[in-house]
Write an enzyme that holds these catalytic residues in place. Structure first.
Site, PDB file in Angstrom:
ATOM      1  CG  MET A 186      -4.400  -6.628   7.517  1.00 46.45           C
ATOM      2  SD  MET A 186      -5.851  -5.678   7.027  1.00 46.45           S
ATOM      3  CE  MET A 186      -6.047  -4.596   8.477  1.00 46.45           C
ATOM      4  CB  SER A 187       0.116  -8.485   3.046  1.00 49.40           C
ATOM      5  OG  SER A 187       1.099  -7.571   3.476  1.00 49.40           O
ATOM      6  CB  ALA A 202       0.980  -0.292   4.753  1.00 47.84           C
ATOM      7  CG  ASN A 251      -1.376   2.544  11.711  1.00 45.01           C
ATOM      8  OD1 ASN A 251      -1.258   2.129  10.554  1.00 45.01           O
ATOM      9  ND2 ASN A 251      -1.739   1.765  12.714  1.00 45.01           N
ATOM     10  CE1 TYR A 258      -8.126  -6.244   1.847  1.00 45.72           C
ATOM     11  CE2 TYR A 258      -6.179  -6.690   3.181  1.00 45.72           C
ATOM     12  CZ  TYR A 258      -6.827  -5.963   2.194  1.00 45.72           C
ATOM     13  OH  TYR A 258      -6.140  -4.964   1.542  1.00 45.72           O
ATOM     14  CD  GLU A 259      -7.949  -8.061  -2.226  1.00 45.94           C
ATOM     15  OE1 GLU A 259      -8.185  -7.261  -3.149  1.00 45.94           O
ATOM     16  OE2 GLU A 259      -6.870  -8.676  -2.119  1.00 45.94           O
ATOM     17  CB  SER A 294      -0.861   0.069   1.263  1.00 46.20           C
ATOM     18  OG  SER A 294      -1.782  -0.956   1.295  1.00 46.20           O
ATOM     19  CG  HIS A 324      -3.222  -2.718  -3.124  1.00 51.70           C
ATOM     20  ND1 HIS A 324      -2.119  -3.503  -2.869  1.00 51.70           N
ATOM     21  CD2 HIS A 324      -3.616  -2.271  -1.932  1.00 51.70           C
ATOM     22  CE1 HIS A 324      -1.868  -3.511  -1.574  1.00 51.70           C
ATOM     23  NE2 HIS A 324      -2.766  -2.773  -0.980  1.00 51.70           N
ATOM     24  CG  HIS A 337      -7.447   2.278   3.604  1.00 55.02           C
ATOM     25  ND1 HIS A 337      -6.431   1.348   3.729  1.00 55.02           N
ATOM     26  CD2 HIS A 337      -7.584   2.502   2.279  1.00 55.02           C
ATOM     27  CE1 HIS A 337      -5.985   1.026   2.524  1.00 55.02           C
ATOM     28  NE2 HIS A 337      -6.658   1.720   1.628  1.00 55.02           N
ATOM     29  CG  HIS A 359      -4.534  -7.947   0.537  1.00 56.10           C
ATOM     30  ND1 HIS A 359      -4.681  -7.106  -0.552  1.00 56.10           N
ATOM     31  CD2 HIS A 359      -3.471  -7.482   1.245  1.00 56.10           C
ATOM     32  CE1 HIS A 359      -3.739  -6.169  -0.498  1.00 56.10           C
ATOM     33  NE2 HIS A 359      -2.994  -6.376   0.572  1.00 56.10           N
TER      34      HIS A 359
HETATM   35  N1  HPA Z   1      -2.828  -3.130  11.538  1.00 58.28           N
HETATM   36  C1  HPA Z   1      -2.867  -4.006  10.516  1.00 58.28           C
HETATM   37  N2  HPA Z   1      -2.535  -3.685   9.282  1.00 58.28           N
HETATM   38  C2  HPA Z   1      -2.133  -2.427   9.049  1.00 58.28           C
HETATM   39  C3  HPA Z   1      -2.074  -1.467  10.060  1.00 58.28           C
HETATM   40  C4  HPA Z   1      -2.436  -1.839  11.379  1.00 58.28           C
HETATM   41  O1  HPA Z   1      -2.407  -1.040  12.339  1.00 58.28           O
HETATM   42  N3  HPA Z   1      -1.638  -0.305   9.482  1.00 58.28           N
HETATM   43  C5  HPA Z   1      -1.425  -0.588   8.177  1.00 58.28           C
HETATM   44  N4  HPA Z   1      -1.733  -1.865   7.901  1.00 58.28           N
END
Ligand code: HPA
Length: 291
Positions: A227-228, A129, A251, A101-102, A46, A77, A263, A99
């Site tokens: 998440m990847s 990310a 973050n 999650y998709e 990302s 993406h 996001h 991903h």
């Molecule tokens: N958690 C999970 N995935 C992420 C985060 C997070 O805080 N920030 C960016 N991708």
């Protein structure tokens, strides 16, 4: 050219033993467009897609035009496979990724790195990310992955094995190559970019974590969470690719700041720190052949 009649449903399981046939079709589709033999494969997470702009003589193939690959859906993406030269070296890049999650099958999630290998790459660079679990990792921190913890509950290697691709029980002791980690740090020094190092925890998403989960993951030894990446590393090691990668901490983990995560802030931090990471990876690739 993709053939709609032979396209696989992205939700159908792709078992390890199914990968050789899928990869043969993918290689044929790529070879119909370019004869570039990549040395390095790079997955752009990302906000990191900007590195694709640095490719010389690029050949870009949208995911939807490759057999069995759905068009990317995650915001931020682009969803393209790119081949070209970076720092004078032939590379293949994935701008965007698949991903869990998709709803994608783990076998599809890892097919791009298996394709890198099938096209000739021997080194893979994974980026993502991530949220910071280490309280000292604020937004914009770049973290070289030293190791990972797979908490997705999934593996791309379950089911009948393809012995011609890799072993039934791959070793993961040095999954994140010590040699390449050194190279990444050296590239950071050359470019004047500070790199931290730590353990990446992979979950499925799509929710961000609860504050209690963030505390737990930090207690388990994680430094960043996302998440990847973890399934891609597993598949890459299976076929013998040498793996390294960098997390862009967008973050602080949920609960640290007291503010909800969005996001948008993830994408914004990617825009700020992405160019720094791009410099490091370009230098890393350029210097890879040097002793
Ligand atoms: N958690 C999970 N995935 C992420 C985060 C997070 O805080 N920030 C960016 N991708």
């Amino acid at each position: 050219m993709s053939d709609l009649t032979t396209r696989v449903d992205p939700l159908l399981p792709i078992r390890p033993a199914d990968q050789p046939a899928g990869l043969a079709a993918l290689v044929a589709a790529v070879r119909a467009r370019t004869s570039i033999v990549p040395e390095v494969g790079i997955v752009l997470g990302s906000g990191l897609g900007g590195l694709a702009d640095d490719l010389a003589d690029p050949v870009a193939i949208p995911f939807g035009e490759l057999p069995g690959w759905p068009a990317a859906t995650a915001p931020g993406h682009a969803g393209r496979l790119l081949l070209g030269k970076l720092g004078g070296r032939p590379v293949v890049m994935l701008q965007g990724r698949f991903h869990l999650y998709e709803g994608n099958d783990p076998g599809l999630v890892v097919q791009p790195v298996l394709l890198f290998h099938a096209l000739g790459a021997r080194v893979v660079v994974l980026t993502n990310a991530a949220g910071g679990l280490d309280p000292s990792f604020g937004p914009g921190t770049l973290m070289v992955m030293r190791d990972h913890i797979n908490l997705t509950g999934r593996s791309p290697l379950m089911g009948p094995n393809a012995d011609e691709l890799g072993p039934r029980f791959p070793d993961m002791t040095h999954a994140w190559s010590p040699r390449l980690r050194e190279r990444l740090h050296a590239a950071g020094v050359s470019e004047g970019v500070t790199l931290a190092e730590g353990v990446y925890v992979g979950l499925t998403g799509p929710t961000y974590e609860t504050p209690a989960e963030v505390r737990m993951l930090a207690g388990l030894g994680g430094h960043a969470v996302g998440m990847s990446t973890v399934l891609e590393c597993i598949a890459a090691r299976w076929v013998g690719l040498e793996v390294c990668g960098v997390s862009l901490v967008t973050n602080a983990g949920a609960g640290y700041s007291g503010m909800p995560l969005t996001h948008e802030e993830v994408l914004e931090a990617g825009l700020e720190a992405g160019p720094r990471l791009a410099k490091v990876i370009r230098r890393f690739v350029t210097d890879l052949g040097a002793p």
